[in-house]
Design a protein around this motif. Structure first.
Motif, PDB file in Angstrom:
ATOM      1  N   GLY A  73      50.475  35.040  25.892  1.00  0.00           N
ATOM      2  CA  GLY A  73      49.570  33.906  25.800  1.00  0.00           C
ATOM      3  C   GLY A  73      49.342  33.242  27.134  1.00  0.00           C
ATOM      4  N   ARG A  74      50.425  33.036  27.880  1.00  0.00           N
ATOM      5  CA  ARG A  74      50.266  32.409  29.186  1.00  0.00           C
ATOM      6  C   ARG A  74      49.560  33.348  30.159  1.00  0.00           C
ATOM      7  NH1 ARG A  74      49.362  27.438  30.897  1.00  0.00           N
ATOM      8  NH2 ARG A  74      50.764  26.703  32.545  1.00  0.00           N
ATOM      9  N   GLY A  75      49.883  34.646  30.066  1.00  0.00           N
ATOM     10  CA  GLY A  75      49.202  35.613  30.919  1.00  0.00           C
ATOM     11  C   GLY A  75      47.703  35.626  30.683  1.00  0.00           C
ATOM     12  N   LYS A  76      47.311  35.550  29.423  1.00  0.00           N
ATOM     13  CA  LYS A  76      45.881  35.521  29.098  1.00  0.00           C
ATOM     14  C   LYS A  76      45.221  34.262  29.650  1.00  0.00           C
ATOM     15  CE  LYS A  76      42.677  35.621  25.163  1.00  0.00           C
ATOM     16  NZ  LYS A  76      42.558  35.744  23.695  1.00  0.00           N
ATOM     17  N   GLN A  77      45.882  33.126  29.511  1.00  0.00           N
ATOM     18  CA  GLN A  77      45.318  31.878  30.029  1.00  0.00           C
ATOM     19  C   GLN A  77      45.080  31.959  31.533  1.00  0.00           C
ATOM     20  OE1 GLN A  77      48.292  29.040  28.855  1.00  0.00           O
ATOM     21  NE2 GLN A  77      47.347  28.629  26.869  1.00  0.00           N
ATOM     22  N   ILE A  78      46.007  32.582  32.228  1.00  0.00           N
ATOM     23  CA  ILE A  78      45.905  32.649  33.686  1.00  0.00           C
ATOM     24  C   ILE A  78      44.878  33.678  34.122  1.00  0.00           C
ATOM     25  CG2 ILE A  78      47.160  33.311  35.791  1.00  0.00           C
ATOM     26  CD1 ILE A  78      49.648  31.959  34.560  1.00  0.00           C
ATOM     27  N   THR A  79      44.952  34.901  33.600  1.00  0.00           N
ATOM     28  CA  THR A  79      44.094  35.966  34.111  1.00  0.00           C
ATOM     29  C   THR A  79      42.621  35.731  33.775  1.00  0.00           C
ATOM     30  OG1 THR A  79      43.927  38.365  34.377  1.00  0.00           O
ATOM     31  CG2 THR A  79      44.270  37.552  32.140  1.00  0.00           C
ATOM     32  N   ARG A  80      42.335  35.057  32.669  1.00  0.00           N
ATOM     33  CA  ARG A  80      40.927  34.855  32.314  1.00  0.00           C
ATOM     34  C   ARG A  80      40.246  33.803  33.182  1.00  0.00           C
ATOM     35  NH1 ARG A  80      41.470  31.952  26.350  1.00  0.00           N
ATOM     36  NH2 ARG A  80      42.131  29.887  27.077  1.00  0.00           N
ATOM     37  N   MET A  81      41.016  33.090  34.012  1.00  0.00           N
ATOM     38  CA  MET A  81      40.418  32.067  34.866  1.00  0.00           C
ATOM     39  C   MET A  81      40.157  32.554  36.281  1.00  0.00           C
ATOM     40  SD  MET A  81      39.848  29.668  32.862  1.00  0.00           S
ATOM     41  CE  MET A  81      39.142  28.638  34.135  1.00  0.00           C
ATOM     42  N   THR A  82      40.394  33.833  36.566  1.00  0.00           N
ATOM     43  CA  THR A  82      40.179  34.333  37.919  1.00  0.00           C
ATOM     44  C   THR A  82      39.552  35.721  37.877  1.00  0.00           C
ATOM     45  OG1 THR A  82      41.286  34.980  39.988  1.00  0.00           O
ATOM     46  CG2 THR A  82      42.571  35.171  37.961  1.00  0.00           C
ATOM     47  N   GLU A  83      38.761  36.004  38.893  1.00  0.00           N
ATOM     48  CA  GLU A  83      38.191  37.343  39.037  1.00  0.00           C
ATOM     49  C   GLU A  83      39.202  38.317  39.635  1.00  0.00           C
ATOM     50  OE1 GLU A  83      35.300  37.717  37.741  1.00  0.00           O
ATOM     51  OE2 GLU A  83      34.669  35.623  37.630  1.00  0.00           O
ATOM     52  N   LEU A  84      40.335  37.817  40.096  1.00  0.00           N
ATOM     53  CA  LEU A  84      41.327  38.657  40.742  1.00  0.00           C
ATOM     54  C   LEU A  84      42.149  39.447  39.721  1.00  0.00           C
ATOM     55  CD1 LEU A  84      42.783  36.190  43.410  1.00  0.00           C
ATOM     56  CD2 LEU A  84      41.092  38.006  43.774  1.00  0.00           C
ATOM     57  N   PRO A  85      42.695  40.587  40.123  1.00  0.00           N
ATOM     58  CA  PRO A  85      43.644  41.298  39.255  1.00  0.00           C
ATOM     59  C   PRO A  85      44.929  40.487  39.129  1.00  0.00           C
ATOM     60  CG  PRO A  85      43.631  42.274  41.449  1.00  0.00           C
ATOM     61  CD  PRO A  85      42.517  41.266  41.425  1.00  0.00           C
ATOM     62  N   ALA A  86      45.580  40.598  37.991  1.00  0.00           N
ATOM     63  CA  ALA A  86      46.821  39.866  37.743  1.00  0.00           C
ATOM     64  C   ALA A  86      47.887  40.817  37.218  1.00  0.00           C
ATOM     65  CB  ALA A  86      46.597  38.737  36.748  1.00  0.00           C
ATOM     66  N   ILE A  87      49.041  40.797  37.863  1.00  0.00           N
ATOM     67  CA  ILE A  87      50.202  41.578  37.435  1.00  0.00           C
ATOM     68  C   ILE A  87      51.225  40.618  36.853  1.00  0.00           C
ATOM     69  CG2 ILE A  87      52.142  43.007  38.215  1.00  0.00           C
ATOM     70  CD1 ILE A  87      50.286  44.090  40.398  1.00  0.00           C
ATOM     71  N   ILE A  88      51.783  40.979  35.710  1.00  0.00           N
ATOM     72  CA  ILE A  88      52.703  40.084  35.007  1.00  0.00           C
ATOM     73  C   ILE A  88      54.095  40.705  34.878  1.00  0.00           C
ATOM     74  CG2 ILE A  88      52.199  40.887  32.661  1.00  0.00           C
ATOM     75  CD1 ILE A  88      52.128  37.827  31.882  1.00  0.00           C
ATOM     76  N   ASP A  89      55.078  39.842  34.904  1.00  0.00           N
ATOM     77  CA  ASP A  89      56.484  40.208  34.733  1.00  0.00           C
ATOM     78  C   ASP A  89      56.785  40.310  33.237  1.00  0.00           C
ATOM     79  OD1 ASP A  89      59.246  40.291  34.616  1.00  0.00           O
ATOM     80  OD2 ASP A  89      59.570  38.513  35.849  1.00  0.00           O
ATOM     81  N   ALA A  90      57.075  41.537  32.782  1.00  0.00           N
ATOM     82  CA  ALA A  90      57.373  41.747  31.363  1.00  0.00           C
ATOM     83  C   ALA A  90      58.871  41.902  31.107  1.00  0.00           C
ATOM     84  CB  ALA A  90      56.622  42.971  30.842  1.00  0.00           C
ATOM     85  N   ASP A  91      59.683  41.447  32.056  1.00  0.00           N
ATOM     86  CA  ASP A  91      61.143  41.489  31.905  1.00  0.00           C
ATOM     87  C   ASP A  91      61.607  42.887  31.489  1.00  0.00           C
ATOM     88  OD1 ASP A  91      61.445  38.903  32.753  1.00  0.00           O
ATOM     89  OD2 ASP A  91      61.615  38.044  30.758  1.00  0.00           O
ATOM     90  N   THR A  92      62.413  42.982  30.457  1.00  0.00           N
ATOM     91  CA  THR A  92      62.929  44.281  30.014  1.00  0.00           C
ATOM     92  C   THR A  92      62.071  44.901  28.910  1.00  0.00           C
ATOM     93  OG1 THR A  92      64.412  43.195  28.437  1.00  0.00           O
ATOM     94  CG2 THR A  92      65.297  43.657  30.619  1.00  0.00           C
ATOM     95  N   GLY A  93      60.900  44.324  28.663  1.00  0.00           N
ATOM     96  CA  GLY A  93      59.997  44.870  27.654  1.00  0.00           C
ATOM     97  C   GLY A  93      60.158  44.275  26.277  1.00  0.00           C
ATOM     98  N   PHE A  94      61.045  43.284  26.152  1.00  0.00           N
ATOM     99  CA  PHE A  94      61.227  42.527  24.903  1.00  0.00           C
ATOM    100  C   PHE A  94      61.816  43.374  23.776  1.00  0.00           C
ATOM    101  CE2 PHE A  94      57.809  40.559  27.317  1.00  0.00           C
ATOM    102  CZ  PHE A  94      58.334  39.290  27.511  1.00  0.00           C
TER     103      PHE A  94
END
Length: 299
Positions: A73-94
């Motif tokens: 959810g937070r990743g979506k909020q952040i990436t949809r506000m920029t034209e830049l590529p976004a890489i996210i930390d998925a920890d151990t994959g949950f």
């Protein structure tokens, strides 16, 4: 206006092209959607979304307490506000490999450009703290194979992070990096390298893009972009830096307010209202409703 105009699949394609060019790409860490827009405005190459920042934003330590839903959810909020590529930390994959597969598809759907999965055990620890433990080789490779098998967009970046350097030394990190690439990882994130020579050793071992983590107060010296480029790094992140800067400024502001009863003395250190409105494109919303932006802001 509203959200970024570039669709996720196009961000991923463009990012892969730039990554293949061999240039080093600079990805400061965004602590919210607005900071992601500022990163773009300042001309950086991409946005990094740190698990430590997401945890801290919730007032939690970075020990695997966040959920996939919170991160996506937070990743979506952040990436949809920029034209830049976004890489996210998925920890151990949950979770187990099947959970890793679901994680990949959830983050694809959230519009991210890529993620990294690490080889720590749960509960995980911040990568620059002592006392980390890593999973066995079989488990580490299963996570990456599951991630690769699950993705639907071939340009969605599957990066493998290994924390084994701090546990078993550099030779173990070199060996694991090679095997993670053989398992299908598109890129490697060697965590907590102690020197440029150690980064160079990973570079010599694998022929995929490498990420360098320049987090403050950690195990690694804070090398410059040029130094990292010279040893063959492809991406550099500053995962928590903007949050640290913002929280430091907030603490100083609260101290000033407590001591003097006013913030008049700090106005020159604040983002001006006009700059904020420009960053969020207040004027652009008048395209839909001229009553929204019908004012001027004095400097």
């Amino acid at each position: 206006m509203l959200y970024a105009q570039t669709p996720a699949h196009e961000k991923r394609r463009r990012f892969r092209e730039r990554l293949a060019s061999g240039e080093i790409l600079r990805f400061p860490g965004a602590f919210n959607p607005l900071s992601a827009r500022l990163i773009e405005r300042k001309g950086f190459d991409g946005v990094y979304i740190s698990g430590a920042v997401l945890s801290a934003d919730l007032g939690l330590p970075d020990i695997g307490l966040t959920t996939l839903s919170e991160v996506a959810g937070r990743g979506k909020q952040i990436t949809r506000m920029t034209e830049l590529p976004a890489i996210i930390d998925a920890d151990t994959g949950f979770g187990e490999p099947m959970n890793v597969a679901r994680t990949v598809q959830e983050l694809e759907d959230a519009g991210l450009t890529g993620l990294h999965i690490e080889d720590q055990v749960n509960p995980k620890r911040c990568g620059h703290l002592d006392g980390k433990q890593v999973v066995d080789e079989t488990t580490a490779l299963q996570r990456i194979r599951a991630a690769v098998d699950a993705r639907r967009d071939e340009n969605f970046l599957i990066m493998a992070r290994t924390d084994i350097r701090a546990v078993d030394g550099l030779p173990a990190a070199v060996d694991r990096a090679k095997k993670l690439v053989d398992a299908g990882a598109d890129a490697i994130f060697p965590e907590a390298m102690a020197s440029l020579e150690e980064f160079a050793a990973i570079r010599a071992a694998v022929d995929v893009p490498l990420l360098a983590n320049m987090t403050e107060f950690g195990k690694s010296e804070l090398f410059t972009v040029e130094q990292l480029a010279n040893v063959g790094m492809n991406i550099v992140i500053w995962p928590v830096s903007l949050l640290r800067l913002a929280m430091g400024a907030a603490e100083r502001g609260l101290d000033e307010l407590d001591a003097t009863g006013t913030l008049n003395g700090l106005l020159d250190r604040m983002q001006h209202r006009a700059d904020l409105y420009e960053l969020i494109d207040y004027e652009g919303y008048s395209h839909f409703d001229t009553s929204i932006f019908n004012f001027t802001v004095a400097r």
